[in-house]
Enzyme design. Structure first.
Site, PDB file in Angstrom:
ATOM      1  N   LYS A  12      -3.704  -4.335   4.164  1.00 12.89           N
ATOM      2  CA  LYS A  12      -3.136  -5.591   3.622  1.00 12.89           C
ATOM      3  C   LYS A  12      -1.620  -5.529   3.661  1.00 12.89           C
ATOM      4  O   LYS A  12      -1.010  -4.454   3.609  1.00 12.89           O
ATOM      5  CB  LYS A  12      -3.607  -5.853   2.188  1.00 12.89           C
ATOM      6  CG  LYS A  12      -3.126  -4.862   1.113  1.00 12.89           C
ATOM      7  CD  LYS A  12      -1.773  -5.160   0.527  1.00 12.89           C
ATOM      8  CE  LYS A  12      -1.285  -3.996  -0.340  1.00 12.89           C
ATOM      9  NZ  LYS A  12       0.125  -4.058  -0.708  1.00 12.89           N
ATOM     10  N   PRO A 100      -1.777   3.470   8.112  1.00 13.20           N
ATOM     11  CA  PRO A 100      -0.837   4.521   7.696  1.00 13.20           C
ATOM     12  C   PRO A 100      -1.027   4.913   6.228  1.00 13.20           C
ATOM     13  O   PRO A 100      -1.260   4.053   5.370  1.00 13.20           O
ATOM     14  CB  PRO A 100       0.535   3.871   7.925  1.00 13.20           C
ATOM     15  CG  PRO A 100       0.301   2.896   9.044  1.00 13.20           C
ATOM     16  CD  PRO A 100      -1.088   2.356   8.801  1.00 13.20           C
ATOM     17  N   ALA A 102      -0.115   6.202   2.463  1.00 16.41           N
ATOM     18  CA  ALA A 102       1.002   6.006   1.514  1.00 16.41           C
ATOM     19  C   ALA A 102       2.073   5.104   2.119  1.00 16.41           C
ATOM     20  O   ALA A 102       3.270   5.345   1.973  1.00 16.41           O
ATOM     21  CB  ALA A 102       1.604   7.348   1.072  1.00 16.41           C
ATOM     22  N   MET A 105       0.268  -0.280   2.497  1.00 17.69           N
ATOM     23  CA  MET A 105      -0.683  -1.193   3.142  1.00 17.69           C
ATOM     24  C   MET A 105      -2.110  -1.019   2.618  1.00 17.69           C
ATOM     25  O   MET A 105      -3.068  -1.459   3.253  1.00 17.69           O
ATOM     26  CB  MET A 105      -0.623  -1.024   4.663  1.00 17.69           C
ATOM     27  CG  MET A 105       0.644  -1.651   5.213  1.00 17.69           C
ATOM     28  SD  MET A 105       0.599  -1.862   6.977  1.00 17.69           S
ATOM     29  CE  MET A 105       0.788  -0.193   7.440  1.00 17.69           C
ATOM     30  N   ALA A 106      -2.225  -0.357   1.478  1.00 14.83           N
ATOM     31  CA  ALA A 106      -3.511  -0.262   0.767  1.00 14.83           C
ATOM     32  C   ALA A 106      -4.611   0.431   1.573  1.00 14.83           C
ATOM     33  O   ALA A 106      -5.766   0.024   1.528  1.00 14.83           O
ATOM     34  CB  ALA A 106      -3.958  -1.646   0.292  1.00 14.83           C
ATOM     35  N   GLY A 108      -5.880   3.444   1.024  1.00 12.38           N
ATOM     36  CA  GLY A 108      -6.846   4.039   0.086  1.00 12.38           C
ATOM     37  C   GLY A 108      -7.764   2.965  -0.482  1.00 12.38           C
ATOM     38  O   GLY A 108      -8.971   3.183  -0.643  1.00 12.38           O
ATOM     39  N   SER A 109      -7.196   1.805  -0.768  1.00 11.80           N
ATOM     40  CA  SER A 109      -8.007   0.698  -1.290  1.00 11.80           C
ATOM     41  C   SER A 109      -9.038   0.255  -0.255  1.00 11.80           C
ATOM     42  O   SER A 109     -10.183  -0.073  -0.596  1.00 11.80           O
ATOM     43  CB  SER A 109      -7.117  -0.484  -1.659  1.00 11.80           C
ATOM     44  OG  SER A 109      -6.156  -0.089  -2.605  1.00 11.80           O
ATOM     45  N   ASP A 142      -5.613  -3.316  -5.591  1.00 15.17           N
ATOM     46  CA  ASP A 142      -5.738  -3.943  -4.267  1.00 15.17           C
ATOM     47  C   ASP A 142      -7.158  -3.897  -3.707  1.00 15.17           C
ATOM     48  O   ASP A 142      -7.405  -4.429  -2.619  1.00 15.17           O
ATOM     49  CB  ASP A 142      -4.843  -3.215  -3.245  1.00 15.17           C
ATOM     50  CG  ASP A 142      -3.373  -3.304  -3.576  1.00 15.17           C
ATOM     51  OD1 ASP A 142      -2.959  -4.319  -4.170  1.00 15.17           O
ATOM     52  OD2 ASP A 142      -2.645  -2.356  -3.238  1.00 15.17           O
TER      53      ASP A 142
HETATM   54  O1  C5P Z   1      -3.976  -0.216  -9.235  1.00  8.98           O
HETATM   55  P1  C5P Z   1      -3.447   0.941  -8.488  1.00  8.98           P
HETATM   56  O2  C5P Z   1      -4.196   2.217  -8.786  1.00  8.98           O
HETATM   57  O3  C5P Z   1      -3.338   0.713  -7.023  1.00  8.98           O
HETATM   58  O4  C5P Z   1      -1.979   1.169  -8.994  1.00  8.98           O
HETATM   59  C1  C5P Z   1      -1.243   2.344  -8.721  1.00  8.98           C
HETATM   60  C2  C5P Z   1      -0.021   2.377  -9.599  1.00  8.98           C
HETATM   61  O5  C5P Z   1       0.897   1.349  -9.195  1.00  8.98           O
HETATM   62  C3  C5P Z   1      -0.269   2.107 -11.070  1.00  8.98           C
HETATM   63  O6  C5P Z   1      -0.601   3.290 -11.753  1.00  8.98           O
HETATM   64  C4  C5P Z   1       1.065   1.546 -11.542  1.00  8.98           C
HETATM   65  O7  C5P Z   1       2.003   2.581 -11.741  1.00  8.98           O
HETATM   66  C5  C5P Z   1       1.531   0.761 -10.327  1.00  8.98           C
HETATM   67  N1  C5P Z   1       1.146  -0.671 -10.419  1.00  8.98           N
HETATM   68  C6  C5P Z   1       1.805  -1.489 -11.304  1.00  8.98           C
HETATM   69  N2  C5P Z   1       1.464  -2.814 -11.387  1.00  8.98           N
HETATM   70  C7  C5P Z   1       0.523  -3.336 -10.587  1.00  8.98           C
HETATM   71  C8  C5P Z   1      -0.158  -2.523  -9.653  1.00  8.98           C
HETATM   72  C9  C5P Z   1       0.182  -1.185  -9.593  1.00  8.98           C
HETATM   73  O8  C5P Z   1       2.691  -1.036 -12.038  1.00  8.98           O
HETATM   74  N3  C5P Z   1       0.229  -4.623 -10.664  1.00  8.98           N
END
Ligand code: C5P
Length: 303
Positions: A12, A100, A102, A105-106, A108-109, A142
């Site tokens: 994404k 890629p 980290a 581009m999500a 892992g998601s 994501d």
């Molecule tokens: O949801 P996800 O695990 O992808 O988020 C990873 C980290 O990114 C969270 O722990 C947080 O530090 C940050 N994050 C955030 N606000 C969001 C999404 C992610 O602060 N809306």
């Protein structure tokens, strides 16, 4: 041979990423427009006596930082799904990685979303769409978007997704960076800068209007990422990447999510390949071309 199922999930990008002040739960409220683009991870699952994960690269993707233990988000997805259904089964999970790592581009998601769909099919669990989206949201902000793909408006912490009209076929030059970036670190830097840069609802509307009409210049003018200032503050080398894209003649530049991948919007496929070649000649590694919107998580093969 045991049965296996392969499911594909897209990368994404955020055409607009509006970020509000940090919430009590540590997440930031988002007002975002996601687009799924044509870089993919393929996830293959087969029944096994224990959870395992294996990762192989597609092309130049560097997979050395992907964890291969239970902390891998694909195994976490498998465990959440089996817990939801109260079953004690396990799977071997193989990931072919074209997104890629980290990179903002999500990737892992995408792996989490693909694993949920693959295991649901493998074991005929018939998880409802609502339950799948709820499990996805538990795994990461994501992950629900990786399930639905296309182009969507995202709110909440990004997990609440609604498809939006998108009548364009958009072309992107994608410049990954060998050194990945930590999403929480970028959000922390954003907090330190303050949220004055919050773009508000009007910018979201400008992107959505451009998508609906398919107008390239309007989309180029409306692209915006609130995290870009914070990310460039942490990584000055990305300024060089952005300048290189500009000099190569893209219509607009954009940091992908929390970075470090940089995107250039271009008029069509030929132009995308020209600019990719110019950047490769200028010494930029691993430059990719992608188009969007593309489908969300979907089954591609079963044996
Ligand atoms: O949801 P996800 O695990 O992808 O988020 C990873 C980290 O990114 C969270 O722990 C947080 O530090 C940050 N994050 C955030 N606000 C969001 C999404 C992610 O602060 N809306």
């Amino acid at each position: 041979m045991s049965r296996s199922i392969t499911v594909r999930a897209p990368a994404k990008i955020n055409l607009l990423l509006g970020v509000g002040p940090v919430r009590d739960d540590g997440f930031h409220p988002l007002d975002t427009v996601y687009q799924a683009i044509s870089l993919y991870d393929d996830v293959t699952v087969a029944e096994s006596a224990a959870w395992s994960v294996d990762v192989e690269p597609i092309g130049d993707v560097d997979v050395s930082e992907v964890p291969l233990d239970d902390s891998n988000i694909a195994i976490r997805a498998g465990k959440l799904l089996t817990a939801h259904h109260g079953i004690g089964r396990h799977a071997a999970i193989g990931i072919s990685k074209g997104i890629p790592v980290a990179g903002g581009m999500a990737g892992g998601s995408a792996d989490a979303a693909a694993t949920l769909v693959a295991l649901d099919r493998l074991w005929d669990l018939q998880t409802t769409d609502d339950d799948l989206l709820a499990i996805a949201a538990e795994l990461g902000s994501d992950v629900p978007f990786a399930l639905i793909g296309g182009t969507a408006h995202g709110t909440g912490r990004g997990e609440l997704v609604e498809p939006v009209a998108d009548h364009g076929t958009w072309w992107w030059v994608v410049v990954p960076n060998v050194e990945g970036m930590s999403t929480p670190a970028v959000y922390r830097a954003f907090d330190e800068v303050g949220s004055d840069e919050h773009s508000g609802g009007s910018d979201t509307l400008a992107v959505r209007t451009a998508l609906e009409s398919g107008d390239l210049d309007d989309l180029a003018a409306a692209l915006h990422n609130d995290l870009q200032g914070a990310a460039l503050g942490l990584r000055r080398d990305l300024v060089v990447t952005e300048n290189a894209l500009r000099q190569a003649g893209v219509l607009a530049t954009l940091l992908s999510g929390s970075g470090p991948t940089f995107l250039g919007l271009v008029a069509d496929q030929d132009r995308a390949h020209q600019i990719r070649e110019a950047l490769v000649e200028a010494g930029h590694d691993g430059v990719l071309v992608a188009t969007g919107p593309v489908a969300g998580t979907h089954l591609v093969d079963y044996v």
